[in-house]
Motif scaffolding. Structure first.
Motif, PDB file in Angstrom:
ATOM      1  N   LYS A  22     -41.339 -45.670   0.199  1.00 48.56           N
ATOM      2  CA  LYS A  22     -42.363 -46.107  -0.774  1.00 48.56           C
ATOM      3  C   LYS A  22     -42.720 -47.571  -0.564  1.00 48.56           C
ATOM      4  O   LYS A  22     -43.831 -48.001  -0.849  1.00 48.56           O
ATOM      5  N   ARG A  23     -41.744 -48.344  -0.108  1.00 51.71           N
ATOM      6  CA  ARG A  23     -42.007 -49.771   0.131  1.00 51.71           C
ATOM      7  C   ARG A  23     -42.694 -50.011   1.471  1.00 51.71           C
ATOM      8  O   ARG A  23     -42.872 -51.159   1.883  1.00 51.71           O
ATOM      9  N   GLU A  24     -42.906 -48.934   2.218  1.00 50.16           N
ATOM     10  CA  GLU A  24     -43.535 -49.021   3.550  1.00 50.16           C
ATOM     11  C   GLU A  24     -42.657 -49.804   4.513  1.00 50.16           C
ATOM     12  O   GLU A  24     -43.142 -50.637   5.292  1.00 50.16           O
ATOM     13  N   TRP A  25     -41.370 -49.537   4.457  1.00 48.59           N
ATOM     14  CA  TRP A  25     -40.424 -50.210   5.345  1.00 48.59           C
ATOM     15  C   TRP A  25     -40.080 -49.369   6.584  1.00 48.59           C
ATOM     16  O   TRP A  25     -39.124 -49.668   7.288  1.00 48.59           O
ATOM     17  N   PHE A  26     -40.887 -48.298   6.836  1.00 50.17           N
ATOM     18  CA  PHE A  26     -40.665 -47.490   8.048  1.00 50.17           C
ATOM     19  C   PHE A  26     -41.958 -47.371   8.862  1.00 50.17           C
ATOM     20  O   PHE A  26     -42.390 -46.255   9.184  1.00 50.17           O
ATOM     21  N   PRO A  27     -42.613 -48.505   9.199  1.00 43.81           N
ATOM     22  CA  PRO A  27     -43.888 -48.370   9.916  1.00 43.81           C
ATOM     23  C   PRO A  27     -43.696 -47.767  11.319  1.00 43.81           C
ATOM     24  O   PRO A  27     -42.732 -48.089  12.019  1.00 43.81           O
ATOM     25  N   GLY A  28     -44.625 -46.909  11.686  1.00 40.12           N
ATOM     26  CA  GLY A  28     -44.666 -46.399  13.070  1.00 40.12           C
ATOM     27  C   GLY A  28     -43.418 -45.667  13.506  1.00 40.12           C
ATOM     28  O   GLY A  28     -43.012 -45.779  14.664  1.00 40.12           O
ATOM     29  N   THR A  29     -42.800 -44.920  12.596  1.00 37.13           N
ATOM     30  CA  THR A  29     -41.554 -44.160  12.843  1.00 37.13           C
ATOM     31  C   THR A  29     -40.312 -45.039  13.012  1.00 37.13           C
ATOM     32  O   THR A  29     -39.238 -44.559  13.353  1.00 37.13           O
ATOM     33  N   SER A  30     -40.473 -46.355  12.791  1.00 35.60           N
ATOM     34  CA  SER A  30     -39.318 -47.254  12.961  1.00 35.60           C
ATOM     35  C   SER A  30     -38.307 -47.048  11.841  1.00 35.60           C
ATOM     36  O   SER A  30     -38.605 -46.458  10.804  1.00 35.60           O
ATOM     37  N   GLY A  31     -37.125 -47.562  12.079  1.00 31.40           N
ATOM     38  CA  GLY A  31     -36.058 -47.538  11.087  1.00 31.40           C
ATOM     39  C   GLY A  31     -35.089 -46.393  11.305  1.00 31.40           C
ATOM     40  O   GLY A  31     -35.448 -45.349  11.877  1.00 31.40           O
ATOM     41  N   ASN A  32     -33.863 -46.600  10.909  1.00 29.62           N
ATOM     42  CA  ASN A  32     -32.864 -45.531  10.903  1.00 29.62           C
ATOM     43  C   ASN A  32     -31.789 -45.849   9.873  1.00 29.62           C
ATOM     44  O   ASN A  32     -31.546 -47.015   9.560  1.00 29.62           O
ATOM     45  N   LEU A  33     -31.206 -44.784   9.337  1.00 30.52           N
ATOM     46  CA  LEU A  33     -30.261 -44.907   8.224  1.00 30.52           C
ATOM     47  C   LEU A  33     -29.028 -44.077   8.539  1.00 30.52           C
ATOM     48  O   LEU A  33     -29.129 -43.036   9.200  1.00 30.52           O
ATOM     49  N   ALA A  34     -27.880 -44.532   8.035  1.00 30.11           N
ATOM     50  CA  ALA A  34     -26.659 -43.763   8.271  1.00 30.11           C
ATOM     51  C   ALA A  34     -25.723 -43.869   7.078  1.00 30.11           C
ATOM     52  O   ALA A  34     -25.671 -44.911   6.410  1.00 30.11           O
ATOM     53  N   ILE A  35     -24.989 -42.792   6.817  1.00 24.42           N
ATOM     54  CA  ILE A  35     -24.019 -42.791   5.714  1.00 24.42           C
ATOM     55  C   ILE A  35     -22.767 -42.048   6.169  1.00 24.42           C
ATOM     56  O   ILE A  35     -22.866 -40.978   6.797  1.00 24.42           O
ATOM     57  N   LYS A  36     -21.615 -42.646   5.887  1.00 26.39           N
ATOM     58  CA  LYS A  36     -20.354 -42.041   6.325  1.00 26.39           C
ATOM     59  C   LYS A  36     -20.052 -40.825   5.459  1.00 26.39           C
ATOM     60  O   LYS A  36     -20.247 -40.853   4.243  1.00 26.39           O
ATOM     61  N   VAL A  37     -19.554 -39.782   6.111  1.00 27.35           N
ATOM     62  CA  VAL A  37     -19.161 -38.580   5.371  1.00 27.35           C
ATOM     63  C   VAL A  37     -17.639 -38.485   5.344  1.00 27.35           C
ATOM     64  O   VAL A  37     -17.042 -38.240   4.312  1.00 27.35           O
ATOM     65  N   ASN A  38     -17.000 -38.697   6.493  1.00 27.41           N
ATOM     66  CA  ASN A  38     -15.536 -38.650   6.567  1.00 27.41           C
ATOM     67  C   ASN A  38     -15.005 -39.859   7.321  1.00 27.41           C
ATOM     68  O   ASN A  38     -15.670 -40.379   8.224  1.00 27.41           O
ATOM     69  N   SER A  39     -13.780 -40.266   6.933  1.00 29.30           N
ATOM     70  CA  SER A  39     -13.171 -41.432   7.578  1.00 29.30           C
ATOM     71  C   SER A  39     -12.189 -41.044   8.667  1.00 29.30           C
ATOM     72  O   SER A  39     -11.943 -41.817   9.596  1.00 29.30           O
ATOM     73  N   ASP A  40     -11.578 -39.868   8.550  1.00 31.99           N
ATOM     74  CA  ASP A  40     -10.534 -39.501   9.505  1.00 31.99           C
ATOM     75  C   ASP A  40     -10.587 -38.017   9.834  1.00 31.99           C
ATOM     76  O   ASP A  40     -10.070 -37.207   9.060  1.00 31.99           O
ATOM     77  N   PRO A  41     -11.219 -37.646  10.928  1.00 30.33           N
ATOM     78  CA  PRO A  41     -11.917 -38.509  11.872  1.00 30.33           C
ATOM     79  C   PRO A  41     -13.279 -38.919  11.315  1.00 30.33           C
ATOM     80  O   PRO A  41     -13.829 -38.231  10.454  1.00 30.33           O
ATOM     81  N   ILE A  42     -13.796 -40.038  11.852  1.00 28.73           N
ATOM     82  CA  ILE A  42     -15.077 -40.549  11.362  1.00 28.73           C
ATOM     83  C   ILE A  42     -16.216 -39.586  11.701  1.00 28.73           C
ATOM     84  O   ILE A  42     -16.335 -39.106  12.833  1.00 28.73           O
TER      85      ILE A  42
END
Ligand SMILES: CSC[C@@H](O)[C@@H](O)C(=O)COP(=O)(O)O
Ligand SMILES: [Zn+2]
Length: 206
Positions: free
Chosen positions: A20-40
Motif C-alpha cells: 500500500k505504501r508503494e514500497w515494491f516498485p517494479g517487482t523489487s523487494g523481498n520478505l522473509a520470516i522464520k518458521v523453525n529454528s532447529d533446523p532453520i
C-alpha cells in the motif's frame, strides 16, 4: 492454524501494508520470516513476482541454505542468501528488503562514507535507543551483482537480532526478533531518510 500458516499470515499482512505504501516498485523487494529454528527454515517471497498482488504462491519454505524444502515451480528470491545470513547468524525472526527512492538517494549521498548516522530524532526510540543523545548508524555496502559476494559483505554487519543495512543504489534490508520489530525498524529508517532528504532540500533553497 499451523505454525507455518501463522507465519504465512504474518508475512502476508506485512506485505500488504508495504505494498500500500508503494514500497515494491517494479517487482523489487523481498520478505522473509522464520518458521523453525532447529533446523532453520523460513518463508521467503518467490522471485520476480509483483509483490503488490496477493496469491497462494507468494512465499515458499526454504532451509538454512536457502534451498526450497519442497519440490516447487517457484524460485526463492534472488536475494535469499541475505536472509540466510540473518537467520543463521542471529535470533532474528523476520527480515524485510525494500527499494525506495529515499533509501536509494540516501545510500548514494552517503555511500562513500560507508554509513549514515542519525541523532536528535524522537523516532530513534523505535530502534530501542532511549537516551537523549542516542545515535543510530546504518552501514552502506556496495551493490555487488554477484549475490554470494553481496551476502558476504552484508554478513559483516549482521551482528545483532535486529539491525539495518543499506545497499548502495539498491535498497535496505532490516531485520528484527519478530515481524513487528522488523517492520518498526523499516518504518523508522524510511521516516529518517525522508526527513533528512526534505530538510537537505529546504536548506539548499534558503
Ligand atoms: C527488479 S528488482 C531487482 C531484484 O534483483 C532485487 O533487487 C529484488 O529486490 C527483487 O528480487 P526477487 O528475486 O524478486 O526477490
Ligand atoms: Zn533488491
Amino acid at each position: 492454524m499451523s505454525l507455518l500458516e501463522q507465519r504465512w499470515e504474518e508475512l502476508a499482512d506485512i506485505k500488504r501494508v508495504l505494498a500500500k505504501r508503494e514500497w515494491f516498485p517494479g517487482t523489487s523487494g523481498n520478505l522473509a520470516i522464520k518458521v523453525n529454528s532447529d533446523p532453520i527454515s523460513f518463508l521467503v517471497t518467490a522471485s520476480g513476482k509483483d509483490k503488490t498482488k496477493e496469491t497462494s504462491e507468494d512465499f515458499l519454505l526454504v532451509d538454512s541454505t536457502g534451498q526450497p524444502v519442497h519440490d516447487s515451480q517457484l524460485k526463492p528470491s534472488a536475494e535469499t542468501l541475505l536472509h540466510v545470513e540473518i537467520f543463521n547468524k542471529t535470533n532474528a525472526g523476520c527480515s524485510l528488503h525494500v527499494h525506495t527512492v529515499d533509501n536509494n538517494v540516501i545510500s548514494e549521498l552517503y555511500g562513500d562514507q560507508g554509513k549514515i548516522t542519525f541523532k536528535g530524532q524522537e523516532i530513534i526510540k523505535a530502534y530501542g535507543l532511549w537516551e537523549e543523545d542516542a545515535e543510530f548508524t546504518i552501514p552502506i555496502i556496495y551493490n555487488h551483482a554477484h549475490i554470494p559476494t553481496l551476502a558476504e559483505d552484508f554478513s559483516e554487519f549482521v551482528k545483532g537480532d535486529a539491525g539495518a543495512v543499506l545497499i548502495r543504489n539498491h535498497g535496505i534490508t532490516v531485520w528484527g526478533r519478530d515481524a513487528l520489530e522488523a517492520k518498526k525498524f523499516l518504518e523508522a529508517s524510511e521516516f529518517l531518510f525522508s526527513y533528512h532528504l526534505k530538510l537537505m532540500a529546504l536548506k539548499a533553497v534558503r
